[in-house]
Design an enzyme around this catalytic site. Structure first.
Site, PDB file in Angstrom:
ATOM      1  N   GLY A 134       6.750 -11.074   1.985  1.00 52.75           N
ATOM      2  CA  GLY A 134       5.861  -9.944   1.744  1.00 52.75           C
ATOM      3  C   GLY A 134       5.342  -9.755   0.342  1.00 52.75           C
ATOM      4  NE  ARG A 135       7.358  -4.647  -3.327  1.00 50.55           N
ATOM      5  CZ  ARG A 135       6.882  -3.414  -3.433  1.00 50.55           C
ATOM      6  NH1 ARG A 135       5.957  -3.144  -4.334  1.00 50.55           N
ATOM      7  NH2 ARG A 135       7.330  -2.441  -2.668  1.00 50.55           N
ATOM      8  CB  CYS A 201      -6.654  18.858  -8.186  1.00 51.73           C
ATOM      9  SG  CYS A 201      -6.349  20.454  -8.960  1.00 51.73           S
TER      10      CYS A 201
END
Length: 278
Positions: A134-135, A201
């Site tokens: 994966g990663r 925000c």
């Protein structure tokens, strides 16, 4: 399921291994919401083996994500092996990638040597071993480009960009550290230490805290590398913002593969009561 067919099953086991990573991506420790402790897994395996509709194929283990130490991977194999001999063992993933200048993840060869060594010691020789890299495979394959929209100097110098936690949730969710540089001035030298923040925000919309940039100014392109793993898949419409495009680049040629989200995309699921009446 059609009559007479059986579904192959892997049982996920909690090995009771603590890895050095953020608590939000730690999955192999006692009390994890994923999988079953060995005693409960053994009971479930018995039920599956007695089922006429299921076929017990093997076991699965996963100790977490963004792990830079090989020992937790090795330690996870023996608890799985103790549950019996099966055809398949999925030893999971979690090998860390290099996000920062200080990260030193193990090489892929070292990772494989460690896992295969543990498998040879504990698992049946004929078993199929599956890993989930994966990663570690895709993290470095992408970077995110932002436009600097504000530079505010004071006690802290804030460099605000036209993106944020809508396109990179890793920082807010589990504190992943990233680096950054001005795209056409990559070497900061004695550059200014700043905090890169997003447009949302929220005070928590921080992309990179305490990074040196070469004289950042409004209009600069800011490059954040190592965003190829989870940034796109976790992209969201935070506070009604639109998701960013994806562009592939090879040998100087660029092509858009995911277009920028439009306002029509954002509003597509809204129901107009007048249309409903019609």
């Amino acid at each position: 399921m059609p009559h007479g067919r059986r579904q192959d099953v892997l049982v996920r086991v909690i090995p009771g291994v603590e890895a050095d990573t953020h608590a939000h991506v730690l999955t192999g420790h006692a009390g994890s919401k994923f999988g079953l402790a060995p005693a409960a897994a053994a009971e479930l395996i018995g039920r599956i083996e007695r089922s006429p509709r299921l076929r017990m194929q093997g076991l699965h283990v996963h100790v977490g994500s963004q792990i830079l130490d090989l020992e937790p991977f090795v330690q996870s194999v023996a608890p799985v092996a103790a549950l019996g001999e099966f055809a398949v063992y999925d030893l999971g993933g979690g090998l860390g990638a290099r996000y920062t200048y200080d990260d030193r993840p193990p090489a892929v060869g070292e990772y494989l040597d460690a896992l295969i060594g543990a498998a040879r010691e504990h698992l049946p020789a004929a078993a199929e071993v599956i890993i989930e890299p994966g990663r570690s495979m895709v993290c470095a394959a992408a970077m995110t480009l932002y436009r600097v929209v504000t530079v505010k100097r004071g006690t802290v110098t804030f460099v605000a960009v036209d993106g944020g936690m809508g396109d990179n949730l890793e920082v807010a969710l589990f504190g992943q550290r990233f680096e950054a540089a001005i795209a056409d001035r990559l070497e900061p030298g004695d550059g200014e230490q700043v905090t890169v923040v997003g447009r949302h925000c929220e005070s928590g919309d921080v992309l990179v805290e305490g990074v040196r940039l070469d004289a950042p100014r409004v209009g600069d392109l800011l490059a954040v590398p190592a965003t190829g793993a989870y940034c796109f898949t976790m992209a969201n419409n935070y506070n009604g913002t639109r998701r960013i495009p994806v562009v592939f680049v090879s040998d100087g040629a660029a092509r858009e593969v995911v277009r920028r989200e439009t306002w029509a995309d954002l509003l597509a699921r809204d129901i107009d009561e007048h249309d409903e009446e019609g």
